[in-house]
Design an enzyme around this catalytic site. Structure first.
Site, PDB file in Angstrom:
ATOM      1  N   ASP A  17     -54.477  -8.775  29.635  1.00  0.00           N
ATOM      2  CA  ASP A  17     -54.671  -7.559  28.841  1.00  0.00           C
ATOM      3  C   ASP A  17     -55.141  -8.010  27.462  1.00  0.00           C
ATOM      4  O   ASP A  17     -55.095  -9.202  27.129  1.00  0.00           O
ATOM      5  CB  ASP A  17     -53.335  -6.794  28.733  1.00  0.00           C
ATOM      6  CG  ASP A  17     -53.447  -5.538  27.870  1.00  0.00           C
ATOM      7  OD1 ASP A  17     -54.435  -4.788  28.020  1.00  0.00           O
ATOM      8  OD2 ASP A  17     -52.555  -5.298  27.028  1.00  0.00           O
ATOM      9  N   SER A  18     -55.546  -7.047  26.652  1.00  0.00           N
ATOM     10  CA  SER A  18     -55.917  -7.367  25.277  1.00  0.00           C
ATOM     11  C   SER A  18     -54.695  -7.837  24.483  1.00  0.00           C
ATOM     12  O   SER A  18     -54.835  -8.513  23.473  1.00  0.00           O
ATOM     13  CB  SER A  18     -56.498  -6.130  24.601  1.00  0.00           C
ATOM     14  OG  SER A  18     -55.555  -5.066  24.659  1.00  0.00           O
ATOM     15  N   GLY A  50     -60.061  -1.263  22.704  1.00  0.00           N
ATOM     16  CA  GLY A  50     -60.542   0.125  22.758  1.00  0.00           C
ATOM     17  C   GLY A  50     -61.772   0.431  21.916  1.00  0.00           C
ATOM     18  O   GLY A  50     -62.747   0.977  22.417  1.00  0.00           O
ATOM     19  N   CYS A  80     -55.364  -3.718  32.173  1.00  0.00           N
ATOM     20  CA  CYS A  80     -55.881  -3.035  30.998  1.00  0.00           C
ATOM     21  C   CYS A  80     -56.901  -2.023  31.503  1.00  0.00           C
ATOM     22  O   CYS A  80     -57.870  -2.409  32.170  1.00  0.00           O
ATOM     23  CB  CYS A  80     -56.539  -4.074  30.083  1.00  0.00           C
ATOM     24  SG  CYS A  80     -57.376  -3.390  28.651  1.00  0.00           S
ATOM     25  N   ASN A  81     -56.689  -0.759  31.217  1.00  0.00           N
ATOM     26  CA  ASN A  81     -57.637   0.261  31.678  1.00  0.00           C
ATOM     27  C   ASN A  81     -59.002   0.078  31.031  1.00  0.00           C
ATOM     28  O   ASN A  81     -60.043   0.276  31.669  1.00  0.00           O
ATOM     29  CB  ASN A  81     -57.112   1.661  31.328  1.00  0.00           C
ATOM     30  CG  ASN A  81     -55.868   2.001  32.106  1.00  0.00           C
ATOM     31  OD1 ASN A  81     -54.783   1.504  31.808  1.00  0.00           O
ATOM     32  ND2 ASN A  81     -55.996   2.841  33.101  1.00  0.00           N
ATOM     33  N   GLU A 159     -48.340  -2.928  19.646  1.00  0.00           N
ATOM     34  CA  GLU A 159     -48.438  -4.356  19.305  1.00  0.00           C
ATOM     35  C   GLU A 159     -47.481  -4.685  18.157  1.00  0.00           C
ATOM     36  O   GLU A 159     -46.836  -5.740  18.149  1.00  0.00           O
ATOM     37  CB  GLU A 159     -49.871  -4.717  18.883  1.00  0.00           C
ATOM     38  CG  GLU A 159     -50.893  -4.743  19.999  1.00  0.00           C
ATOM     39  CD  GLU A 159     -50.741  -5.921  20.945  1.00  0.00           C
ATOM     40  OE1 GLU A 159     -50.504  -7.048  20.486  1.00  0.00           O
ATOM     41  OE2 GLU A 159     -50.870  -5.713  22.182  1.00  0.00           O
ATOM     42  N   CYS A 191     -53.449   3.874  29.547  1.00  0.00           N
ATOM     43  CA  CYS A 191     -53.552   2.616  28.798  1.00  0.00           C
ATOM     44  C   CYS A 191     -52.230   1.913  29.017  1.00  0.00           C
ATOM     45  O   CYS A 191     -51.164   2.531  28.915  1.00  0.00           O
ATOM     46  CB  CYS A 191     -53.785   2.892  27.318  1.00  0.00           C
ATOM     47  SG  CYS A 191     -53.558   1.439  26.260  1.00  0.00           S
ATOM     48  N   THR A 192     -52.289   0.620  29.322  1.00  0.00           N
ATOM     49  CA  THR A 192     -51.059  -0.088  29.705  1.00  0.00           C
ATOM     50  C   THR A 192     -50.109  -0.306  28.525  1.00  0.00           C
ATOM     51  O   THR A 192     -48.956  -0.673  28.724  1.00  0.00           O
ATOM     52  CB  THR A 192     -51.399  -1.438  30.365  1.00  0.00           C
ATOM     53  OG1 THR A 192     -52.283  -2.167  29.492  1.00  0.00           O
ATOM     54  CG2 THR A 192     -52.054  -1.226  31.715  1.00  0.00           C
ATOM     55  N   HIS A 193     -50.572  -0.075  27.311  1.00  0.00           N
ATOM     56  CA  HIS A 193     -49.661  -0.154  26.165  1.00  0.00           C
ATOM     57  C   HIS A 193     -48.703   1.044  26.135  1.00  0.00           C
ATOM     58  O   HIS A 193     -47.591   0.950  25.600  1.00  0.00           O
ATOM     59  CB  HIS A 193     -50.435  -0.183  24.842  1.00  0.00           C
ATOM     60  CG  HIS A 193     -50.998  -1.525  24.470  1.00  0.00           C
ATOM     61  ND1 HIS A 193     -52.078  -2.081  25.109  1.00  0.00           N
ATOM     62  CD2 HIS A 193     -50.621  -2.420  23.513  1.00  0.00           C
ATOM     63  CE1 HIS A 193     -52.352  -3.256  24.553  1.00  0.00           C
ATOM     64  NE2 HIS A 193     -51.481  -3.491  23.581  1.00  0.00           N
TER      65      HIS A 193
HETATM   66  N1  DGL Z   1     -53.945  -1.929  27.153  1.00  0.00           N
HETATM   67  C1  DGL Z   1     -55.314  -1.527  27.097  1.00  0.00           C
HETATM   68  C2  DGL Z   1     -55.620  -0.452  28.132  1.00  0.00           C
HETATM   69  O1  DGL Z   1     -54.919  -0.332  29.128  1.00  0.00           O
HETATM   70  C3  DGL Z   1     -55.941  -1.077  25.828  1.00  0.00           C
HETATM   71  C4  DGL Z   1     -55.477  -1.391  24.509  1.00  0.00           C
HETATM   72  C5  DGL Z   1     -56.604  -1.837  23.612  1.00  0.00           C
HETATM   73  O2  DGL Z   1     -57.330  -0.981  23.058  1.00  0.00           O
HETATM   74  O3  DGL Z   1     -56.755  -3.050  23.497  1.00  0.00           O
HETATM   75  O4  DGL Z   1     -56.570   0.265  28.010  1.00  0.00           O
END
Ligand code: DGL
Length: 280
Positions: A17-18, A50, A80-81, A159, A191-193
């Site tokens: 993921d990011s 993003g 990560c989507n 984060e 979004c996985t966050h």
């Molecule tokens: N976790 C990421 C997702 O699922 C995105 C977060 C980011 O913008 O880096 O989209």
């Protein structure tokens, strides 16, 4: 860049993921597949993905996938989507022999759940712009109104670990309001966050609104694919590695806060040529 060597069944599952968002997928994968080793990679030098350009995100993701494969991973979960929307197809084309699991907003289960006929999806702009998302909505919406809600700053808040309190509530309140006033009774975490603020989302949205976190379904799907390919079952006890292109000490504290486990992550660096180098 392609390599066609056979896939090592005893190797770890690579998850990336990011940043820390993919840990919401890590948590479910390790619950569903406790004997599997997992190598988690957080590209925190570039978080958030993003707002970045598609070309930039694709380059990062292809290099990370190359690195995970070279590290002996038997499968890759693009947790990560945003990365999936932009780079999943390219990664699969590059390594057609390898199981590559991506994330896409869970529109299908949301459509099955809604009673009001309105569902809301929270995700990044890059996810909404990707063809994957448009295809998913086209295939599954079936007369249901789908409201796309971008959430600038929310991944960064996770984060930073600011999961509770006035700042998080105010930001979430702003993002929930358009979906709730339109009558949405199902909200998809695209979004996985965002699963790390699911409690606040549930509290602010109220008891009449279902919140869909795709992580358990992703872990089940991964298990099915590995089983079907004869790739289940690591050799010996599961070993979990964590690597970040950010600061390992900071990342260790984030993992402790979000998952309640102590880890000692390894630092990675991006070279000027755009490659990943270990041992920082
Ligand atoms: N976790 C990421 C997702 O699922 C995105 C977060 C980011 O913008 O880096 O989209």
């Amino acid at each position: 860049m392609s390599t066609q060597q056979s896939i090592p069944a005893g190797g770890p599952i690579g998850i990336f993921d990011s940043g820390v968002g993919g840990l919401s997928i890590w948590r479910e994968v390790t619950r569903a597949l406790p004997d599997e080793s997992v190598l988690y990679l957080a590209d925190q030098a570039h978080v958030p993905y993003g707002p970045r350009s598609q070309g930039e995100i694709r380059d990062f993701c292809l290099e990370i996938a190359f690195y995970l494969r070279a590290s002996g991973c038997k499968a890759i979960v693009v947790a990560c989507n945003t990365a999936s929307a932009v780079a999943l197809k390219a990664i699969r084309e590059e390594w057609p022999d390898m199981p590559i699991i991506g994330l896409e907003p869970a529109v299908k289960p949301a459509v099955a759940l809604t009673r009001t006929g309105v569902v809301g999806v929270m995700a990044t702009p890059a996810t909404f712009q990707g063809r994957l998302y448009l295809a998913t909505v086209g295939r599954h919406a079936r007369g249901v109104r789908v409201i796309n809600q971008v959430c600038p700053g929310l991944a960064s808040l996770v984060e930073e670990g600011a999961l509770h309190g006035e700042v998080a509530d105010a930001l979430l309140g702003d993002y929930l309001q358009p979906m709730l006033s339109a009558g949405a009774d199902v909200i998809v975490l695209g979004c996985t966050h965002y699963p790390f603020v699911i409690d606040a989302i549930r509290r602010l949205a109220g008891p009449g609104v279902a919140v869909v976190d795709p992580a358990p379904a992703v872990a089940r799907h991964l298990g099915q694919i590995l089983r079907a390919r004869g790739l289940l079952g690591g050799r010996g006890p599961a070993v979990h590695g964590f690597q970040t292109t950010g600061n390992p000490g900071v990342f260790d504290r984030q993992v402790l806060r979000l998952l309640g486990i102590n880890v000692h992550s390894m630092g990675l660096a991006w070279t000027e040529e755009g490659a990943l180098a270990a041992g920082v």
